[in-house]
Design a protein around this motif. Structure first.
Motif, short mmCIF file in Angstrom:
data_model
loop_
_atom_site.label_atom_id
_atom_site.label_comp_id
_atom_site.label_asym_id
_atom_site.label_seq_id
_atom_site.Cartn_x
_atom_site.Cartn_y
_atom_site.Cartn_z
N GLN A 108 0.82 -1.20 0.00
CA GLN A 108 0.00 0.00 0.00
C GLN A 108 0.86 1.26 0.00
N PHE A 109 1.93 1.24 0.77
CA PHE A 109 2.82 2.40 0.82
C PHE A 109 3.47 2.65 -0.53
N VAL A 110 3.96 1.57 -1.16
CA VAL A 110 4.61 1.72 -2.47
C VAL A 110 3.60 2.21 -3.50
N ALA A 111 2.37 1.72 -3.46
CA ALA A 111 1.36 2.19 -4.41
C ALA A 111 1.13 3.69 -4.26
N SER A 112 1.05 4.16 -3.02
CA SER A 112 0.89 5.60 -2.80
C SER A 112 2.13 6.37 -3.23
N ALA A 113 3.29 5.87 -2.87
CA ALA A 113 4.54 6.55 -3.22
C ALA A 113 4.73 6.62 -4.73
N ARG A 114 4.36 5.57 -5.43
CA ARG A 114 4.50 5.55 -6.89
C ARG A 114 3.67 6.66 -7.53
N ARG A 115 2.51 6.92 -6.95
CA ARG A 115 1.65 7.98 -7.50
C ARG A 115 2.27 9.36 -7.27
N VAL A 116 2.93 9.50 -6.12
CA VAL A 116 3.53 10.80 -5.79
C VAL A 116 4.85 10.98 -6.52
N TRP A 117 5.69 9.94 -6.51
CA TRP A 117 7.01 9.98 -7.14
C TRP A 117 7.15 8.81 -8.11
N PRO A 118 6.71 8.94 -9.35
CA PRO A 118 6.88 7.83 -10.30
C PRO A 118 8.36 7.52 -10.47
N ASP A 119 8.76 6.32 -10.12
CA ASP A 119 10.17 5.94 -10.16
C ASP A 119 10.26 4.42 -10.12
N ASP A 120 11.06 3.83 -11.00
CA ASP A 120 11.14 2.37 -11.01
C ASP A 120 12.00 1.82 -9.87
N ARG A 121 12.58 2.68 -9.04
CA ARG A 121 13.29 2.15 -7.87
C ARG A 121 12.34 1.46 -6.90
N HIS A 122 11.05 1.79 -6.98
CA HIS A 122 10.06 1.13 -6.12
C HIS A 122 9.89 -0.34 -6.51
N ASP A 123 10.36 -0.74 -7.68
CA ASP A 123 10.16 -2.11 -8.18
C ASP A 123 11.29 -3.06 -7.80
N LEU A 124 12.21 -2.67 -6.93
CA LEU A 124 13.34 -3.52 -6.60
C LEU A 124 13.00 -4.67 -5.66
N HIS A 125 11.80 -4.73 -5.17
CA HIS A 125 11.43 -5.77 -4.22
C HIS A 125 11.12 -7.05 -4.96
N ARG A 126 11.79 -8.12 -4.58
CA ARG A 126 11.70 -9.38 -5.30
C ARG A 126 10.59 -10.30 -4.82
N HIS A 127 10.09 -10.09 -3.62
CA HIS A 127 9.08 -10.99 -3.08
C HIS A 127 7.75 -10.78 -3.80
N PRO A 128 7.09 -11.87 -4.22
CA PRO A 128 5.83 -11.73 -4.97
C PRO A 128 4.71 -11.06 -4.18
N ASP A 129 4.78 -11.11 -2.84
CA ASP A 129 3.75 -10.47 -2.03
C ASP A 129 4.07 -9.03 -1.68
N GLY A 130 5.17 -8.52 -2.22
CA GLY A 130 5.53 -7.14 -1.99
C GLY A 130 6.56 -6.97 -0.91
N PRO A 131 7.01 -5.73 -0.72
CA PRO A 131 8.06 -5.45 0.25
C PRO A 131 7.51 -5.38 1.67
N LEU A 132 8.35 -5.64 2.63
CA LEU A 132 8.00 -5.39 4.01
C LEU A 132 7.90 -3.87 4.19
N GLN A 133 7.03 -3.43 5.08
CA GLN A 133 6.78 -2.00 5.23
C GLN A 133 8.04 -1.18 5.48
N PRO A 134 8.94 -1.57 6.38
CA PRO A 134 10.13 -0.73 6.60
C PRO A 134 11.00 -0.60 5.34
#
Length: 141
Positions: A108-134
């Protein structure tokens, strides 16, 4: 010591991410205080104080350290460093439910952040369920 006024655009973006109406906002998670209050486990203000203090000095401190380390991970090998940080945090998060909630909040945090700051650095998380919040917070920072 002089204080620099923050860029109004940056400040607006940070306020948006902290807004309680967004999944990344202030009330998105409290580590279970809402649930504990609903079953009267935290009805006593002294117990609530002790619970908050334990949360801040225990898992909260660990999560903050991981977020700072994720923010500092940059350049070549960044993905490997984030994977190491994830493994370290998972080793310190034994509850499967806490892991699941952290990943939900991270997505949820990454989805919000992507809208504010479009950047592919948010896609570095390899886990299929998404990144841990921290990690999500750190990468966004």
């Amino acid at each position: 010591m002089s204080r620099r006024d923050p860029d109004p655009t940056v400040l607006a973006h940070l306020m948006l991410l902290a807004d309680g109406r967004l999944p990344s906002g202030g009330h998105a998670t409290s580590g279970g205080v809402e649930w504990a209050s609903s079953v009267d486990d935290l009805a006593d203000p002294t117990v609530l104080h002790d619970w908050i203090l334990a949360r801040l000095t225990g898992p909260g401190l660990t999560e903050a350290a991981v977020a700072v380390a994720a923010a500092a991970a940059d350049g070549p090998g960044r993905g490997d460093r984030l994977a190491e940080l994830e493994a370290e945090l998972l080793a310190r998060t034994p509850s499967p439910r806490a892991r699941t909630v952290s990943r939900q909040l991270g997505r949820q945090f990454v989805a919000s952040a992507r809208r504010v700051w479009p950047d592919d650095r948010h896609d570095l998380h390899r886990h299929p369920d998404g990144p841990l919040q921290p990690l999500a917070v750190g990468v966004t920072a």
